[in-house]
Design a protein around this motif. Structure first.
Motif, PDB file in Angstrom:
ATOM      1  N   ARG A 135     -15.014  12.762   8.106  1.00 48.21           N
ATOM      2  CA  ARG A 135     -13.633  13.251   8.092  1.00 48.21           C
ATOM      3  C   ARG A 135     -12.942  12.632   6.899  1.00 48.21           C
ATOM      4  O   ARG A 135     -13.165  11.460   6.591  1.00 48.21           O
ATOM      5  CB  ARG A 135     -12.882  12.772   9.334  1.00 48.21           C
ATOM      6  N   VAL A 136     -12.112  13.396   6.252  1.00 44.90           N
ATOM      7  CA  VAL A 136     -11.280  12.866   5.178  1.00 44.90           C
ATOM      8  C   VAL A 136      -9.834  12.983   5.641  1.00 44.90           C
ATOM      9  O   VAL A 136      -9.387  14.062   6.049  1.00 44.90           O
ATOM     10  CB  VAL A 136     -11.483  13.627   3.853  1.00 44.90           C
ATOM     11  N   CYS A 137      -9.123  11.857   5.624  1.00 47.28           N
ATOM     12  CA  CYS A 137      -7.740  11.813   6.081  1.00 47.28           C
ATOM     13  C   CYS A 137      -6.839  11.322   4.958  1.00 47.28           C
ATOM     14  O   CYS A 137      -7.223  10.475   4.154  1.00 47.28           O
ATOM     15  CB  CYS A 137      -7.598  10.872   7.278  1.00 47.28           C
ATOM     16  N   SER A 138      -5.626  11.853   4.935  1.00 48.32           N
ATOM     17  CA  SER A 138      -4.602  11.398   4.019  1.00 48.32           C
ATOM     18  C   SER A 138      -3.693  10.430   4.766  1.00 48.32           C
ATOM     19  O   SER A 138      -3.317  10.683   5.913  1.00 48.32           O
ATOM     20  CB  SER A 138      -3.796  12.604   3.527  1.00 48.32           C
ATOM     21  N   VAL A 139      -3.350   9.320   4.106  1.00 50.01           N
ATOM     22  CA  VAL A 139      -2.455   8.332   4.697  1.00 50.01           C
ATOM     23  C   VAL A 139      -1.402   7.982   3.657  1.00 50.01           C
ATOM     24  O   VAL A 139      -1.739   7.626   2.516  1.00 50.01           O
ATOM     25  CB  VAL A 139      -3.215   7.046   5.105  1.00 50.01           C
ATOM     26  N   LYS A 140      -0.141   8.069   4.035  1.00 53.05           N
ATOM     27  CA  LYS A 140       0.942   7.665   3.133  1.00 53.05           C
ATOM     28  C   LYS A 140       1.321   6.225   3.449  1.00 53.05           C
ATOM     29  O   LYS A 140       1.522   5.862   4.604  1.00 53.05           O
ATOM     30  CB  LYS A 140       2.129   8.594   3.277  1.00 53.05           C
ATOM     31  N   VAL A 141       1.405   5.418   2.398  1.00 51.81           N
ATOM     32  CA  VAL A 141       1.742   4.007   2.535  1.00 51.81           C
ATOM     33  C   VAL A 141       2.976   3.736   1.672  1.00 51.81           C
ATOM     34  O   VAL A 141       2.960   3.969   0.462  1.00 51.81           O
ATOM     35  CB  VAL A 141       0.571   3.093   2.106  1.00 51.81           C
ATOM     36  N   ASP A 142       4.036   3.254   2.316  1.00 50.53           N
ATOM     37  CA  ASP A 142       5.306   2.967   1.631  1.00 50.53           C
ATOM     38  C   ASP A 142       5.413   1.458   1.415  1.00 50.53           C
ATOM     39  O   ASP A 142       5.499   0.693   2.372  1.00 50.53           O
ATOM     40  CB  ASP A 142       6.473   3.485   2.461  1.00 50.53           C
ATOM     41  N   PHE A 143       5.398   1.051   0.144  1.00 46.17           N
ATOM     42  CA  PHE A 143       5.481  -0.359  -0.215  1.00 46.17           C
ATOM     43  C   PHE A 143       6.916  -0.812  -0.487  1.00 46.17           C
ATOM     44  O   PHE A 143       7.144  -1.919  -0.923  1.00 46.17           O
ATOM     45  CB  PHE A 143       4.612  -0.636  -1.440  1.00 46.17           C
ATOM     46  N   GLY A 144       7.893   0.066  -0.242  1.00 43.59           N
ATOM     47  CA  GLY A 144       9.294  -0.261  -0.527  1.00 43.59           C
ATOM     48  C   GLY A 144       9.683   0.172  -1.918  1.00 43.59           C
ATOM     49  O   GLY A 144      10.527   1.029  -2.093  1.00 43.59           O
ATOM     50  N   SER A 145       9.023  -0.385  -2.923  1.00 37.82           N
ATOM     51  CA  SER A 145       9.330  -0.029  -4.309  1.00 37.82           C
ATOM     52  C   SER A 145       8.583   1.221  -4.766  1.00 37.82           C
ATOM     53  O   SER A 145       8.954   1.840  -5.758  1.00 37.82           O
ATOM     54  CB  SER A 145       8.992  -1.194  -5.239  1.00 37.82           C
ATOM     55  N   HIS A 146       7.530   1.556  -4.062  1.00 37.09           N
ATOM     56  CA  HIS A 146       6.748   2.754  -4.402  1.00 37.09           C
ATOM     57  C   HIS A 146       5.936   3.194  -3.190  1.00 37.09           C
ATOM     58  O   HIS A 146       5.797   2.459  -2.215  1.00 37.09           O
ATOM     59  CB  HIS A 146       5.834   2.478  -5.603  1.00 37.09           C
ATOM     60  N   GLU A 147       5.440   4.416  -3.270  1.00 34.28           N
ATOM     61  CA  GLU A 147       4.638   4.981  -2.186  1.00 34.28           C
ATOM     62  C   GLU A 147       3.313   5.466  -2.749  1.00 34.28           C
ATOM     63  O   GLU A 147       3.250   5.927  -3.885  1.00 34.28           O
ATOM     64  CB  GLU A 147       5.400   6.156  -1.557  1.00 34.28           C
ATOM     65  N   LYS A 148       2.256   5.330  -1.944  1.00 31.37           N
ATOM     66  CA  LYS A 148       0.933   5.811  -2.338  1.00 31.37           C
ATOM     67  C   LYS A 148       0.409   6.753  -1.264  1.00 31.37           C
ATOM     68  O   LYS A 148       0.673   6.554  -0.072  1.00 31.37           O
ATOM     69  CB  LYS A 148      -0.071   4.661  -2.453  1.00 31.37           C
ATOM     70  N   GLU A 149      -0.356   7.732  -1.698  1.00 30.16           N
ATOM     71  CA  GLU A 149      -1.118   8.548  -0.763  1.00 30.16           C
ATOM     72  C   GLU A 149      -2.580   8.152  -0.946  1.00 30.16           C
ATOM     73  O   GLU A 149      -3.123   8.227  -2.044  1.00 30.16           O
ATOM     74  CB  GLU A 149      -0.937  10.043  -1.038  1.00 30.16           C
ATOM     75  N   ILE A 150      -3.186   7.690   0.140  1.00 30.41           N
ATOM     76  CA  ILE A 150      -4.572   7.222   0.099  1.00 30.41           C
ATOM     77  C   ILE A 150      -5.422   8.181   0.931  1.00 30.41           C
ATOM     78  O   ILE A 150      -5.024   8.584   2.025  1.00 30.41           O
ATOM     79  CB  ILE A 150      -4.679   5.785   0.648  1.00 30.41           C
ATOM     80  N   PHE A 151      -6.591   8.534   0.398  1.00 25.29           N
ATOM     81  CA  PHE A 151      -7.511   9.394   1.124  1.00 25.29           C
ATOM     82  C   PHE A 151      -8.640   8.522   1.672  1.00 25.29           C
ATOM     83  O   PHE A 151      -9.340   7.851   0.922  1.00 25.29           O
ATOM     84  CB  PHE A 151      -8.045  10.502   0.222  1.00 25.29           C
ATOM     85  N   VAL A 152      -8.758   8.526   2.990  1.00 25.35           N
ATOM     86  CA  VAL A 152      -9.747   7.701   3.677  1.00 25.35           C
ATOM     87  C   VAL A 152     -10.900   8.590   4.117  1.00 25.35           C
ATOM     88  O   VAL A 152     -10.694   9.605   4.788  1.00 25.35           O
ATOM     89  CB  VAL A 152      -9.126   6.987   4.900  1.00 25.35           C
ATOM     90  N   ASN A 153     -12.108   8.205   3.742  1.00 21.18           N
ATOM     91  CA  ASN A 153     -13.307   8.928   4.135  1.00 21.18           C
ATOM     92  C   ASN A 153     -13.905   8.207   5.341  1.00 21.18           C
ATOM     93  O   ASN A 153     -14.370   7.080   5.222  1.00 21.18           O
ATOM     94  CB  ASN A 153     -14.289   8.965   2.967  1.00 21.18           C
ATOM     95  N   GLU A 154     -13.858   8.857   6.502  1.00 21.16           N
ATOM     96  CA  GLU A 154     -14.358   8.262   7.749  1.00 21.16           C
ATOM     97  C   GLU A 154     -15.778   8.760   8.021  1.00 21.16           C
ATOM     98  O   GLU A 154     -15.986   9.939   8.274  1.00 21.16           O
ATOM     99  CB  GLU A 154     -13.449   8.653   8.924  1.00 21.16           C
TER     100      GLU A 154
END
Length: 194
Positions: free
Chosen positions: A26-45
């Motif tokens: 499965r490939v999932c998208s996860v949004k991570v908010d660091f306060g000063s910036h945000e990343k979208e990370i794709f996790v391969n399960e």
């Protein structure tokens, strides 16, 4: 070594959103908010997996499997996915038997690792085994799983790692962990007799 400031807030991690799935991953998208910036990370399960380092004297058993990325036969320790409802030990016994026709009688934990801490969700348990029996009723490895079996001197396997001939992360991790254990045992014995 630098450490994060004690007052720094942890990032806000959103839920995993599946973007692709098949029977192997499965490939999932996860949004991570660091306060000063945000990343979208794709996790391969890929799920949890296991490997077995079969040891016989000064040799270890490797299986040959065709691998797409190097486009070649790769020499690896036997292993694979842990099936639903299996413990890591049960999965290791099953995978070892499927790929080599050897049934582990007693497994010993060798190392646990996660291949990629941010994008590859694939917890991996590796065991070592020097107590096994051949399953006379089974074929010599599953031809759908492997292209060959080879007992190889452990030192040759280490050379192959450093020559880039063994590239599989689970196999490299297993071989180096086994070398570390051998070094500890050797050092402890030399201290015992000095």
């Amino acid at each position: 070594m630098e450490t994060a400031p004690a007052d720094k807030a942890s990032p806000v991690v959103g839920p995993r959103q599946m973007v692709y799935e098949n029977r192997y991953q499965r490939v999932c998208s996860v949004k991570v908010d660091f306060g000063s910036h945000e990343k979208e990370i794709f996790v391969n399960e890929h799920g949890s997996r296991v490997g077995v380092l079969f040891i016989h004297g000064a040799e270890v058993l490797l299986v040959g499997q065709y691998r797409l990325l190097p486009a070649a036969l790769a020499w690896e320790i036997p292993g694979g996915r842990i099936d639903e409802g299996e413990t890591p030990e049960q999965g290791a016994i099953r995978e070892g038997q499927e790929e080599t026709s050897l049934r582990a009688q007693q497994l010993h934990p060798l190392v646990f690792f996660i291949p990629g801490l941010d994008t590859c969700d694939n917890p991996t348990h590796v065991f070592w085994c020097d107590d096994f029996v051949a399953d006379a009723a089974a074929a010599h490895g599953d031809p759908h799983e492997i292209d060959g079996l080879r007992w190889m001197p452990f030192e040759t396997c280490l050379d192959m790692v450093f020559e880039g001939k063994i590239m599989d992360s689970m196999t490299i991790t297993a071989l180096l962990a086994w070398q570390a254990i051998r070094n500890r045992v050797s050092t402890n014995h030399s201290h015992d007799f000095s």
